[in-house]
Design an enzyme around this catalytic site. Sequence first.
Site, PDB file in Angstrom:
ATOM      1  N   ARG A   1      67.743  39.886  56.980  1.00  0.00           N
ATOM      2  CA  ARG A   1      69.046  39.068  57.538  1.00  0.00           C
ATOM      3  C   ARG A   1      68.963  37.825  57.457  1.00  0.00           C
ATOM      4  O   ARG A   1      69.560  37.058  57.951  1.00  0.00           O
ATOM      5  CB  ARG A   1      69.310  39.809  58.744  1.00  0.00           C
ATOM      6  CG  ARG A   1      69.925  41.028  59.023  1.00  0.00           C
ATOM      7  CD  ARG A   1      71.326  41.340  58.503  1.00  0.00           C
ATOM      8  NE  ARG A   1      71.846  42.713  58.581  1.00  0.00           N
ATOM      9  CZ  ARG A   1      72.471  43.214  59.636  1.00  0.00           C
ATOM     10  NH1 ARG A   1      72.848  42.488  60.378  1.00  0.00           N
ATOM     11  NH2 ARG A   1      72.907  44.396  59.538  1.00  0.00           N
TER      12      ARG A   1
ATOM     13  N   ARG B   1      74.663  35.031  59.347  1.00  0.00           N
ATOM     14  CA  ARG B   1      75.201  34.215  60.497  1.00  0.00           C
ATOM     15  C   ARG B   1      74.251  33.343  61.154  1.00  0.00           C
ATOM     16  O   ARG B   1      74.726  32.549  61.937  1.00  0.00           O
ATOM     17  CB  ARG B   1      75.753  35.333  61.520  1.00  0.00           C
ATOM     18  CG  ARG B   1      77.037  35.874  60.712  1.00  0.00           C
ATOM     19  CD  ARG B   1      77.225  37.024  61.750  1.00  0.00           C
ATOM     20  NE  ARG B   1      76.312  37.878  62.005  1.00  0.00           N
ATOM     21  CZ  ARG B   1      76.291  38.936  62.799  1.00  0.00           C
ATOM     22  NH1 ARG B   1      77.241  39.113  63.644  1.00  0.00           N
ATOM     23  NH2 ARG B   1      75.168  39.627  63.061  1.00  0.00           N
TER      24      ARG B   1
ATOM     25  N   ARG C   1      81.807  31.481  54.216  1.00  0.00           N
ATOM     26  CA  ARG C   1      82.560  32.867  54.548  1.00  0.00           C
ATOM     27  C   ARG C   1      83.752  32.610  55.319  1.00  0.00           C
ATOM     28  O   ARG C   1      84.747  33.612  55.348  1.00  0.00           O
ATOM     29  CB  ARG C   1      81.482  33.834  55.544  1.00  0.00           C
ATOM     30  CG  ARG C   1      80.602  34.785  54.792  1.00  0.00           C
ATOM     31  CD  ARG C   1      81.267  35.908  54.370  1.00  0.00           C
ATOM     32  NE  ARG C   1      82.135  36.602  55.107  1.00  0.00           N
ATOM     33  CZ  ARG C   1      81.846  37.347  56.147  1.00  0.00           C
ATOM     34  NH1 ARG C   1      80.433  37.503  56.448  1.00  0.00           N
ATOM     35  NH2 ARG C   1      82.819  37.605  56.898  1.00  0.00           N
TER      36      ARG C   1
ATOM     37  N   ASP D   1      75.881  44.925  52.018  1.00  0.00           N
ATOM     38  CA  ASP D   1      75.420  45.923  53.256  1.00  0.00           C
ATOM     39  C   ASP D   1      75.329  47.027  52.818  1.00  0.00           C
ATOM     40  O   ASP D   1      75.590  47.563  51.538  1.00  0.00           O
ATOM     41  CB  ASP D   1      76.583  45.489  54.038  1.00  0.00           C
ATOM     42  CG  ASP D   1      76.676  46.080  55.517  1.00  0.00           C
ATOM     43  OD1 ASP D   1      76.131  45.289  56.167  1.00  0.00           O
ATOM     44  OD2 ASP D   1      76.749  47.182  55.761  1.00  0.00           O
TER      45      ASP D   1
ATOM     46  N   TYR E   1      76.116  56.692  60.380  1.00  0.00           N
ATOM     47  CA  TYR E   1      77.448  55.927  60.452  1.00  0.00           C
ATOM     48  C   TYR E   1      78.598  56.816  59.971  1.00  0.00           C
ATOM     49  O   TYR E   1      79.530  56.776  60.696  1.00  0.00           O
ATOM     50  CB  TYR E   1      77.237  54.743  59.334  1.00  0.00           C
ATOM     51  CG  TYR E   1      76.371  53.385  60.064  1.00  0.00           C
ATOM     52  CD1 TYR E   1      76.990  52.868  61.277  1.00  0.00           C
ATOM     53  CD2 TYR E   1      75.483  53.025  59.502  1.00  0.00           C
ATOM     54  CE1 TYR E   1      76.440  51.855  61.576  1.00  0.00           C
ATOM     55  CE2 TYR E   1      74.855  52.041  60.061  1.00  0.00           C
ATOM     56  CZ  TYR E   1      75.270  51.580  61.131  1.00  0.00           C
ATOM     57  OH  TYR E   1      74.468  50.528  61.699  1.00  0.00           O
TER      58      TYR E   1
HETATM   59  O1  CP3 Z   1      70.038  38.812  54.640  1.00  0.00           O
HETATM   60  C1  CP3 Z   1      70.166  39.962  54.632  1.00  0.00           C
HETATM   61  O2  CP3 Z   1      69.334  40.800  54.998  1.00  0.00           O
HETATM   62  C2  CP3 Z   1      70.997  40.484  53.239  1.00  0.00           C
HETATM   63  C3  CP3 Z   1      72.230  40.860  53.880  1.00  0.00           C
HETATM   64  C4  CP3 Z   1      72.500  42.198  54.658  1.00  0.00           C
HETATM   65  C5  CP3 Z   1      73.561  42.347  55.381  1.00  0.00           C
HETATM   66  N1  CP3 Z   1      73.384  43.695  56.053  1.00  0.00           N
HETATM   67  C6  CP3 Z   1      74.640  41.650  55.674  1.00  0.00           C
HETATM   68  C7  CP3 Z   1      75.231  41.626  56.904  1.00  0.00           C
HETATM   69  C8  CP3 Z   1      71.618  43.282  54.810  1.00  0.00           C
HETATM   70  C9  CP3 Z   1      70.293  43.708  54.137  1.00  0.00           C
HETATM   71  C10 CP3 Z   1      72.272  44.404  55.521  1.00  0.00           C
HETATM   72  C11 CP3 Z   1      71.671  45.689  55.579  1.00  0.00           C
HETATM   73  C12 CP3 Z   1      72.500  46.570  57.038  1.00  0.00           C
HETATM   74  N2  CP3 Z   1      73.680  46.585  57.386  1.00  0.00           N
HETATM   75  C13 CP3 Z   1      71.591  47.221  57.509  1.00  0.00           C
HETATM   76  C14 CP3 Z   1      70.014  47.690  57.743  1.00  0.00           C
HETATM   77  C15 CP3 Z   1      69.317  46.250  58.237  1.00  0.00           C
HETATM   78  C16 CP3 Z   1      69.434  46.455  59.849  1.00  0.00           C
HETATM   79  O3  CP3 Z   1      69.556  45.627  60.336  1.00  0.00           O
HETATM   80  O4  CP3 Z   1      68.523  47.545  59.972  1.00  0.00           O
HETATM   81  C17 CP3 Z   1      72.411  47.768  58.880  1.00  0.00           C
HETATM   82  C18 CP3 Z   1      72.015  48.823  59.817  1.00  0.00           C
HETATM   83  C19 CP3 Z   1      73.717  47.427  58.376  1.00  0.00           C
HETATM   84  C20 CP3 Z   1      74.974  47.698  59.098  1.00  0.00           C
HETATM   85  C21 CP3 Z   1      75.553  46.353  59.574  1.00  0.00           C
HETATM   86  N3  CP3 Z   1      76.343  45.651  58.751  1.00  0.00           N
HETATM   87  C22 CP3 Z   1      75.498  46.124  61.093  1.00  0.00           C
HETATM   88  C23 CP3 Z   1      74.842  46.581  62.046  1.00  0.00           C
HETATM   89  C24 CP3 Z   1      76.036  44.922  61.027  1.00  0.00           C
HETATM   90  C25 CP3 Z   1      76.074  43.666  62.247  1.00  0.00           C
HETATM   91  C26 CP3 Z   1      77.438  44.091  62.863  1.00  0.00           C
HETATM   92  C27 CP3 Z   1      77.749  42.585  63.678  1.00  0.00           C
HETATM   93  O5  CP3 Z   1      78.577  41.935  63.187  1.00  0.00           O
HETATM   94  O6  CP3 Z   1      76.940  42.270  64.475  1.00  0.00           O
HETATM   95  C28 CP3 Z   1      76.691  44.596  59.759  1.00  0.00           C
HETATM   96  C29 CP3 Z   1      77.289  43.391  59.248  1.00  0.00           C
HETATM   97  C30 CP3 Z   1      76.660  42.562  58.635  1.00  0.00           C
HETATM   98  N4  CP3 Z   1      75.901  42.865  57.546  1.00  0.00           N
HETATM   99  C31 CP3 Z   1      76.914  40.867  58.593  1.00  0.00           C
HETATM  100  C32 CP3 Z   1      75.940  40.444  57.379  1.00  0.00           C
HETATM  101  C33 CP3 Z   1      75.728  39.219  57.238  1.00  0.00           C
HETATM  102  C34 CP3 Z   1      77.455  40.300  59.697  1.00  0.00           C
HETATM  103  C35 CP3 Z   1      78.882  40.130  59.180  1.00  0.00           C
HETATM  104  C36 CP3 Z   1      79.463  38.913  59.116  1.00  0.00           C
HETATM  105  O7  CP3 Z   1      78.724  37.824  58.845  1.00  0.00           O
HETATM  106  O8  CP3 Z   1      80.691  38.726  59.217  1.00  0.00           O
END
Ligand code: CP3
Length: 370
Positions: free
Chosen positions: A53, A57, A66, A102, A177
């Site tokens: 990540r 953010r 974004r 994602d 999910y």
């Molecule tokens: O920097 C990175 O790692 C690359 C981008 C990335 C994202 N999601 C971007 C993202 C990666 C590798 C993921 C994988 C992902 N997504 C996982 C596996 C990694 C982990 O954390 O265990 C999982 C479980 C998800 C599902 C998911 N997507 C979650 C739990 C969330 C967070 C919800 C929140 O807003 O708190 C997301 C959203 C997400 N994925 C964001 C980003 C940058 C935030 C959304 C935003 O910026 O508007």
Amino acid sequence: MSNMPSNPAAARRCSPHGRIEAVNAVSADPRESNLVRAARGQSTTHTPVWFMRQAGRSLPEYKKVREGIPMLQSCRMPELVTEITLQPVRRHKVDAAIFFSDIVVPLAAAGIDLDIVPGVGPVIANPVRTAADVEALPELTPDQIDDIATSVKMLVGELGGTPLIGFAGAPFTLASYLVEGGPSRNHEHTKAMMYGDPGLWNALCAKLARISQTFLQVQVEAGASAIQLFDSWVGALSLADYQRFVAPHSAAVLGAMGELDVPRIHFGVGTGELLPAMGAAGADVVGVDFRIPLDEAARRVGPEYALQGNLDPALLFAPWPAIEQKVIEILAAGKTAKGHIFNLGHGVPPTTDAEVLTRVVELVHEHSAR
Ligand code: CP3
């Protein structure tokens, strides 16, 4: 929930991304980078470091580009994906880029109705619970994700010798999910399906394995130099359940990637008891969260596997001397493994001070330089 956007305003907002000048690259060839070499247990000039990540953010420049663009839509815009993926590489000088996307992007691309709700995570319109639901799940074809190949190619052109890590969600975490309908603490419906109808569970996971495989294959064929399979929530299972219900499906994905000759990182949270099984599923590198030290993880997985990890993300909020001491401890413990890629034990928290991450990268590089 359409995700084939065209937003010229957003594309213009992306700065022209100057090529990443061999940031920490030891070679112009990403396959000879410290990250790929460490994953294969080969010698490195310093311990490579990146952060799960890292693109997201915690960075003000991310929030800026974004603004006003929904998450799923942003993942399908190659100019924007390229810019966001490069941001942490430029800023922190990490040894790898992680593709901005994602784990639910391939599900949405295949046609499953879902959204990523800010502050919540993925939310599925119609949870998958019955044989008819599983039957109705679509397959993913490479032509549905042409934009992903375009983004990867653009990125590889910009990154030079710095490797791009492609990724996908593992069948269990994706299934959780889909079955729960969104994020879940206890995975009740998922486990109910697993135990109540193993045939249906296996049919669901086999479909998800094919989707993950296609998503990864497109990234690797477009130029990603390594892949990470995220089984984030698999620590909710006992070892016996992991081996019976999950490992064969993850092994199908990892096995297919092995044929493409890229190093495979396999990560989950709370997986102390599962680490050897996660290695045996077909990983080159086993990702370790912060709950066990790397020397103990190395003892558990044995000499065949490199390790990735494992600074507690919460420690990023501690005073610098405490962080420094922990980083040095982790580097020492990592030396007991076949190879070591420094990372956090899970993703960067959104409120992290980005300067602390940059300092961690500098410390890892200086302290491990050989
Ligand atoms: O920097 C990175 O790692 C690359 C981008 C990335 C994202 N999601 C971007 C993202 C990666 C590798 C993921 C994988 C992902 N997504 C996982 C596996 C990694 C982990 O954390 O265990 C999982 C479980 C998800 C599902 C998911 N997507 C979650 C739990 C969330 C967070 C919800 C929140 O807003 O708190 C997301 C959203 C997400 N994925 C964001 C980003 C940058 C935030 C959304 C935003 O910026 O508007």
